[in-house]
Design a protein around this motif. Structure first.
Motif, mmCIF file in Angstrom:
data_model
loop_
_atom_site.group_PDB
_atom_site.id
_atom_site.type_symbol
_atom_site.label_atom_id
_atom_site.label_comp_id
_atom_site.label_asym_id
_atom_site.label_seq_id
_atom_site.Cartn_x
_atom_site.Cartn_y
_atom_site.Cartn_z
ATOM 1 N N SER A 1 42.891 71.024 43.570
ATOM 2 C CA SER A 1 41.717 70.370 42.963
ATOM 3 C C SER A 1 41.155 71.218 41.823
ATOM 4 C CB SER A 1 40.635 70.108 44.004
ATOM 5 O OG SER A 1 39.988 71.309 44.390
ATOM 6 N N GLU A 2 41.466 72.493 41.821
ATOM 7 C CA GLU A 2 40.965 73.405 40.789
ATOM 8 C C GLU A 2 41.888 73.478 39.579
ATOM 9 O OE1 GLU A 2 40.395 77.046 42.908
ATOM 10 O OE2 GLU A 2 38.817 76.195 44.168
ATOM 11 N N GLY A 3 43.011 72.755 39.630
ATOM 12 C CA GLY A 3 43.936 72.735 38.510
ATOM 13 C C GLY A 3 45.338 73.080 38.935
ATOM 14 N N PRO A 4 46.271 73.071 37.981
ATOM 15 C CA PRO A 4 47.675 73.351 38.294
ATOM 16 C C PRO A 4 47.839 74.733 38.932
ATOM 17 C CG PRO A 4 47.445 72.549 36.047
ATOM 18 C CD PRO A 4 46.064 72.799 36.566
ATOM 19 N N ARG A 5 48.780 74.817 39.860
ATOM 20 C CA ARG A 5 49.063 76.073 40.545
ATOM 21 C C ARG A 5 50.566 76.282 40.636
ATOM 22 N NH1 ARG A 5 44.407 76.816 39.849
ATOM 23 N NH2 ARG A 5 42.770 77.129 41.356
ATOM 24 N N ARG A 6 50.936 77.557 40.636
ATOM 25 C CA ARG A 6 52.329 77.931 40.862
ATOM 26 C C ARG A 6 52.538 78.092 42.366
ATOM 27 N NH1 ARG A 6 53.916 82.196 36.215
ATOM 28 N NH2 ARG A 6 55.977 81.679 36.988
ATOM 29 N N LEU B 1 55.020 70.330 49.614
ATOM 30 C CA LEU B 1 55.008 69.995 48.189
ATOM 31 C C LEU B 1 55.997 68.864 47.890
ATOM 32 C CD1 LEU B 1 54.759 73.591 46.690
ATOM 33 C CD2 LEU B 1 52.940 71.854 46.745
ATOM 34 N N ASP B 2 57.177 68.915 48.492
ATOM 35 C CA ASP B 2 58.162 67.846 48.309
ATOM 36 C C ASP B 2 57.628 66.517 48.836
ATOM 37 O OD1 ASP B 2 59.963 69.611 47.150
ATOM 38 O OD2 ASP B 2 61.208 69.803 48.951
ATOM 39 N N MET B 3 56.987 66.546 50.013
ATOM 40 C CA MET B 3 56.425 65.333 50.602
ATOM 41 C C MET B 3 55.334 64.753 49.705
ATOM 42 S SD MET B 3 53.511 64.124 52.513
ATOM 43 C CE MET B 3 52.770 65.555 53.251
ATOM 44 N N LEU B 4 54.436 65.616 49.206
ATOM 45 C CA LEU B 4 53.348 65.156 48.343
ATOM 46 C C LEU B 4 53.881 64.621 47.015
ATOM 47 C CD1 LEU B 4 50.757 67.967 49.086
ATOM 48 C CD2 LEU B 4 50.559 65.548 49.720
ATOM 49 N N GLU B 5 54.928 65.233 46.511
ATOM 50 C CA GLU B 5 55.542 64.732 45.286
ATOM 51 C C GLU B 5 56.183 63.365 45.557
ATOM 52 O OE1 GLU B 5 58.490 66.196 41.684
ATOM 53 O OE2 GLU B 5 58.679 67.160 43.651
ATOM 54 N N GLY B 6 56.860 63.228 46.676
ATOM 55 C CA GLY B 6 57.478 61.959 47.060
ATOM 56 C C GLY B 6 56.469 60.843 47.253
ATOM 57 N N ARG C 1 56.031 70.328 37.601
ATOM 58 C CA ARG C 1 56.343 70.482 36.187
ATOM 59 C C ARG C 1 57.088 71.796 35.990
ATOM 60 N NH1 ARG C 1 51.349 69.112 33.253
ATOM 61 N NH2 ARG C 1 52.073 66.989 33.439
ATOM 62 N N SER C 2 58.288 71.711 35.405
ATOM 63 C CA SER C 2 59.102 72.894 35.123
ATOM 64 C C SER C 2 59.024 73.217 33.646
ATOM 65 C CB SER C 2 60.563 72.637 35.492
ATOM 66 O OG SER C 2 60.685 72.371 36.851
ATOM 67 N N TYR C 3 58.913 74.504 33.353
ATOM 68 C CA TYR C 3 58.861 74.965 31.970
ATOM 69 C C TYR C 3 60.112 75.788 31.691
ATOM 70 C CZ TYR C 3 53.995 73.558 32.256
ATOM 71 O OH TYR C 3 52.849 72.827 32.420
ATOM 72 N N PRO C 4 60.820 75.471 30.603
ATOM 73 C CA PRO C 4 62.065 76.191 30.287
ATOM 74 C C PRO C 4 61.780 77.557 29.676
ATOM 75 C CG PRO C 4 61.632 74.529 28.625
ATOM 76 C CD PRO C 4 60.541 74.410 29.662
ATOM 77 N N GLU C 5 61.337 78.453 30.518
ATOM 78 C CA GLU C 5 61.021 79.815 30.086
ATOM 79 C C GLU C 5 61.919 80.771 30.854
ATOM 80 O OE1 GLU C 5 56.917 80.208 31.139
ATOM 81 O OE2 GLU C 5 56.240 78.817 29.598
ATOM 82 N N SER C 6 61.854 82.016 30.489
ATOM 83 C CA SER C 6 62.582 83.030 31.226
ATOM 84 C C SER C 6 61.588 84.099 31.673
ATOM 85 C CB SER C 6 63.664 83.647 30.341
ATOM 86 O OG SER C 6 64.427 84.549 31.092
ATOM 87 N N PRO C 7 61.347 84.270 32.956
ATOM 88 C CA PRO C 7 61.898 83.496 34.060
ATOM 89 C C PRO C 7 61.299 82.080 34.097
ATOM 90 C CG PRO C 7 60.252 85.010 34.888
ATOM 91 C CD PRO C 7 60.396 85.286 33.411
ATOM 92 N N THR D 1 48.308 64.216 40.677
ATOM 93 C CA THR D 1 48.401 62.997 39.877
ATOM 94 C C THR D 1 47.079 62.239 40.020
ATOM 95 O OG1 THR D 1 49.229 61.746 41.761
ATOM 96 C CG2 THR D 1 50.886 62.792 40.328
ATOM 97 N N GLU D 2 46.989 61.098 39.409
ATOM 98 C CA GLU D 2 45.793 60.259 39.564
ATOM 99 C C GLU D 2 45.598 59.903 41.038
ATOM 100 O OE1 GLU D 2 44.004 55.956 38.066
ATOM 101 O OE2 GLU D 2 45.838 56.729 37.159
#
Length: 121
Positions: free
Chosen positions: A35-40, A60-65, A72-78, A86-87
């Motif tokens: 609720s406070e924003g995106p988290r790793r 996390l998989d269940m909530l995404e499903g 959200r994946s970011y193409p960075e290294s690492p 979501t809404e």
């Protein structure tokens, strides 16, 4: 014909459907943290002491499903991955806030200094 409790909570019961999402152990805490924003992943793991990485991953998989959060994946290294509500997930936040309110009013014992201060006229 008399209705039984199980009949009342079939697939068309809104309360049962919502409980299916937030009633699983750790899920409401994960939603509260998001609720406070995106988290790793590690941030969520640290915010829920005692949760195993496997259980967190499953939740996390269940909530995404369920469409409650997005990964959200970011193409960075690492590579960096963040989880965000979501809404549909944000629509659950009033339920989480009411759980916090109930817990503060009925479940969590206030420290004696706060009780004394609030009892003064």
């Amino acid at each position: 014909m008399k209705r039984t409790m199980n009949d009342a909570h079939d697939g068309n019961c809104a309360v049962a459907a919502t409980a299916e999402i937030i009633g699983t152990k750790w899920t409401s805490l994960i939603l509260h943290d998001l609720s406070e924003g995106p988290r790793r992943f590690m941030e969520l793991e640290h915010a829920c002491p005692g949760i195993s990485p496997r259980t967190l991953s499953e939740r996390l998989d269940m909530l995404e499903g369920q469409g409650v959060l997005m990964r959200r994946s970011y193409p960075e290294s690492p590579p960096r991955v963040e989880y965000e509500l979501t809404e549909k997930g944000r629509a659950l936040l009033p339920v989480i806030r009411e759980m916090r309110r109930f817990g503060r009013a009925w479940m969590v014992v206030e420290p004696a200094s706060r009780r004394a201060a609030s009892a003064r006229p």
